[in-house]
Design a protein around this motif. Structure first.
Motif, PDB file in Angstrom:
ATOM      1  N   LEU A  28      30.088  55.025 -24.573  1.00  0.00           N
ATOM      2  CA  LEU A  28      29.580  55.407 -23.258  1.00  0.00           C
ATOM      3  C   LEU A  28      30.584  55.038 -22.169  1.00  0.00           C
ATOM      4  O   LEU A  28      30.804  55.815 -21.227  1.00  0.00           O
ATOM      5  N   GLU A  29      31.216  53.877 -22.288  1.00  0.00           N
ATOM      6  CA  GLU A  29      32.226  53.466 -21.318  1.00  0.00           C
ATOM      7  C   GLU A  29      33.388  54.455 -21.305  1.00  0.00           C
ATOM      8  O   GLU A  29      33.913  54.817 -20.244  1.00  0.00           O
ATOM      9  N   ARG A  48      36.223  58.902 -18.658  1.00  0.00           N
ATOM     10  CA  ARG A  48      36.802  60.252 -18.699  1.00  0.00           C
ATOM     11  C   ARG A  48      36.165  61.161 -17.645  1.00  0.00           C
ATOM     12  O   ARG A  48      36.842  61.958 -17.005  1.00  0.00           O
ATOM     13  N   LEU A  49      34.866  61.002 -17.425  1.00  0.00           N
ATOM     14  CA  LEU A  49      34.195  61.804 -16.402  1.00  0.00           C
ATOM     15  C   LEU A  49      34.760  61.498 -15.022  1.00  0.00           C
ATOM     16  O   LEU A  49      34.942  62.401 -14.198  1.00  0.00           O
ATOM     17  N   ASP A  56      29.209  50.564 -16.978  1.00  0.00           N
ATOM     18  CA  ASP A  56      30.160  49.649 -16.336  1.00  0.00           C
ATOM     19  C   ASP A  56      29.537  48.377 -15.781  1.00  0.00           C
ATOM     20  O   ASP A  56      30.253  47.481 -15.332  1.00  0.00           O
ATOM     21  N   LEU A  57      28.207  48.293 -15.800  1.00  0.00           N
ATOM     22  CA  LEU A  57      27.545  47.075 -15.327  1.00  0.00           C
ATOM     23  C   LEU A  57      26.409  46.706 -16.287  1.00  0.00           C
ATOM     24  O   LEU A  57      25.241  46.651 -15.906  1.00  0.00           O
ATOM     25  N   PRO A  58      26.760  46.445 -17.559  1.00  0.00           N
ATOM     26  CA  PRO A  58      25.712  46.100 -18.537  1.00  0.00           C
ATOM     27  C   PRO A  58      25.027  44.777 -18.221  1.00  0.00           C
ATOM     28  O   PRO A  58      23.967  44.494 -18.785  1.00  0.00           O
ATOM     29  N   LEU A  66      18.964  58.223  -6.657  1.00  0.00           N
ATOM     30  CA  LEU A  66      19.822  57.821  -7.765  1.00  0.00           C
ATOM     31  C   LEU A  66      19.544  58.738  -8.952  1.00  0.00           C
ATOM     32  O   LEU A  66      18.398  58.876  -9.374  1.00  0.00           O
ATOM     33  N   ALA A  67      20.598  59.363  -9.478  1.00  0.00           N
ATOM     34  CA  ALA A  67      20.413  60.377 -10.517  1.00  0.00           C
ATOM     35  C   ALA A  67      21.364  60.140 -11.693  1.00  0.00           C
ATOM     36  O   ALA A  67      21.763  59.011 -11.972  1.00  0.00           O
ATOM     37  N   ASP A  68      21.717  61.242 -12.371  1.00  0.00           N
ATOM     38  CA  ASP A  68      22.408  61.193 -13.664  1.00  0.00           C
ATOM     39  C   ASP A  68      23.657  60.312 -13.683  1.00  0.00           C
ATOM     40  O   ASP A  68      23.761  59.381 -14.477  1.00  0.00           O
ATOM     41  N   ARG A  69      24.607  60.624 -12.820  1.00  0.00           N
ATOM     42  CA  ARG A  69      25.888  59.914 -12.883  1.00  0.00           C
ATOM     43  C   ARG A  69      25.738  58.447 -12.494  1.00  0.00           C
ATOM     44  O   ARG A  69      26.401  57.584 -13.076  1.00  0.00           O
ATOM     45  N   THR A  70      24.896  58.176 -11.518  1.00  0.00           N
ATOM     46  CA  THR A  70      24.674  56.788 -11.124  1.00  0.00           C
ATOM     47  C   THR A  70      24.131  55.995 -12.298  1.00  0.00           C
ATOM     48  O   THR A  70      24.588  54.873 -12.585  1.00  0.00           O
ATOM     49  N   THR A  71      23.152  56.549 -12.991  1.00  0.00           N
ATOM     50  CA  THR A  71      22.585  55.888 -14.165  1.00  0.00           C
ATOM     51  C   THR A  71      23.654  55.634 -15.212  1.00  0.00           C
ATOM     52  O   THR A  71      23.763  54.525 -15.754  1.00  0.00           O
ATOM     53  N   ALA A  72      24.448  56.644 -15.512  1.00  0.00           N
ATOM     54  CA  ALA A  72      25.481  56.516 -16.540  1.00  0.00           C
ATOM     55  C   ALA A  72      26.501  55.440 -16.179  1.00  0.00           C
ATOM     56  O   ALA A  72      26.861  54.602 -17.015  1.00  0.00           O
ATOM     57  N   TYR A  73      26.968  55.448 -14.942  1.00  0.00           N
ATOM     58  CA  TYR A  73      27.977  54.476 -14.528  1.00  0.00           C
ATOM     59  C   TYR A  73      27.424  53.046 -14.542  1.00  0.00           C
ATOM     60  O   TYR A  73      28.117  52.110 -14.945  1.00  0.00           O
TER      61      TYR A  73
END
Length: 242
Positions: free
Chosen positions: A54-55, A60-61, A139-141, A128-135
Motif C-alpha cells: 500500500l505504501e 506511485r500515485l 503513511d501514518l499507520p 475526507l475521501a479516497d486519497r486522504t484515506t489511502a495516504y
C-alpha cells in the motif's frame, strides 16, 4: 527483523555531544548503541507485506499526480502542435495509470477488515475521501496508537518551544512527515466547509488577528487530533493483528 528508525542527525549530534568527533564503523556502532540506550528506543516490527504494498502504491500515485501537474503546466506554456500532441499522449498515459493505481489501492483497503474500519472512520469527517484515506493508512499507520501530542509532533504540526529564562521566543513547527502534513493542509480547508466546529475554530483565530499561515497550521492540527481520537476508538473496538 525488528529495528528502530530514528533521525540520523540526532544520532550524530549525540556522538558529538559525547565528545566523539571520530567516525568509523566500530565507533558508529558503539555510539548508536549508546544513543539507543539513552533514548530508550524500542524496536519496531517491520511493516507487513500488505502495508508495504500500500505504501508503494500511494507513493506511485503521488508521483503520477505530480507528473500530471507538470505536463499540464508544459501544455499551457506551449503552442507547438507536435509538442501539444505528445503532451496529450503523455497526459492520457498518466491518467490511465492514476486510475489503475487508485483502483488497486481501493481493492487493497477493501480486502482488509481493519482497513475498511479505518476507511469508515476517516470518511466520517465530511470532506475526507479516497486519497486522504489511502495516504493516512499508508503513511501514518501510527494514527490512533499515539497520544494527541505525540501524533501532532510526529507529523510536524506541533509548535516547538523556544524559551529561555524571561525570553519567550516564537514557536515554529518543523520536521515531521511532509507528505501527511501537505494532505492535512488541503483536506482541513475542505473539511471546515462541512464541519461547523472546524469553521468556528478557524473564524475565531482569524478574528483574533492570527496570521493565515498560523491559522492553516492550527486547523490542520485540530483535524489531526480529531482523526487520532476517532481512530483510537476504532482500534479499541476491533481486534487488531498488526
Amino acid at each position: 527483523m525488528a529495528c528502530t528508525i530514528d533521525n540520523p542527525r540526532h544520532a550524530r549530534a549525540f556522538a558529538q555531544a559525547m565528545g566523539c568527533l571520530e567516525k568509523t564503523d566500530r565507533i558508529d556502532a558503539r555510539m548508536l548503541a549508546w544513543f539507543a540506550d539513552a533514548r530508550k528506543l524500542i524496536p519496531t516490527p517491520p511493516p507487513s507485506a500488505q502495508q508495504a504494498k500500500l505504501e508503494a502504491l500511494t507513493a506511485r500515485l503521488r508521483h503520477v499526480t505530480r507528473d500530471i501537474i507538470v505536463q499540464k503546466q508544459r501544455r499551457s506554456a506551449t503552442t507547438d502542435p507536435l509538442a501539444l500532441a505528445q503532451i496529450g499522449e503523455t497526459l492520457a498515459l498518466f491518467a490511465r495509470q492514476a486510475k489503475d493505481i487508485s483502483a488497486m489501492i481501493a481493492q487493497s483497503i477493501a480486502s482488509d477488515p481493519h482497513w475498511r474500519a479505518f476507511d469508515r472512520t476517516i470518511r466520517s469527517i465530511k470532506g475526507l475521501a479516497d486519497r486522504t484515506t489511502a495516504y493516512l493508512i499508508a503513511d501514518l499507520p501510527e494514527l490512533g496508537t499515539l497520544s494527541n501530542k505525540a501524533i501532532v509532533k510526529l507529523v510536524g504540526l506541533a509548535p516547538i518551544a523556544n524559551d529561555s529564562g524571561a525570553r519567550f521566543g516564537k514557536r515554529r513547527t518543523r520536521g515531521g512527515r511532509a507528505s501527511i502534513r501537505t494532505i492535512l493542509f488541503l483536506v482541513a480547508d475542505i473539511a471546515r466547509r462541512f464541519e461547523p466546529s472546524l469553521a468556528d475554530f478557524r473564524d475565531k483565530l482569524l478574528a483574533a488577528g492570527k496570521p493565515k499561515l498560523v491559522v492553516r497550521i492550527a486547523l490542520a492540527r485540530k483535524l489531526l487530533v480529531r482523526l487520532n481520537a476517532k481512530m483510537r476508538d476504532t482500534r479499541l473496538s476491533i481486534p487488531l493483528t498488526y
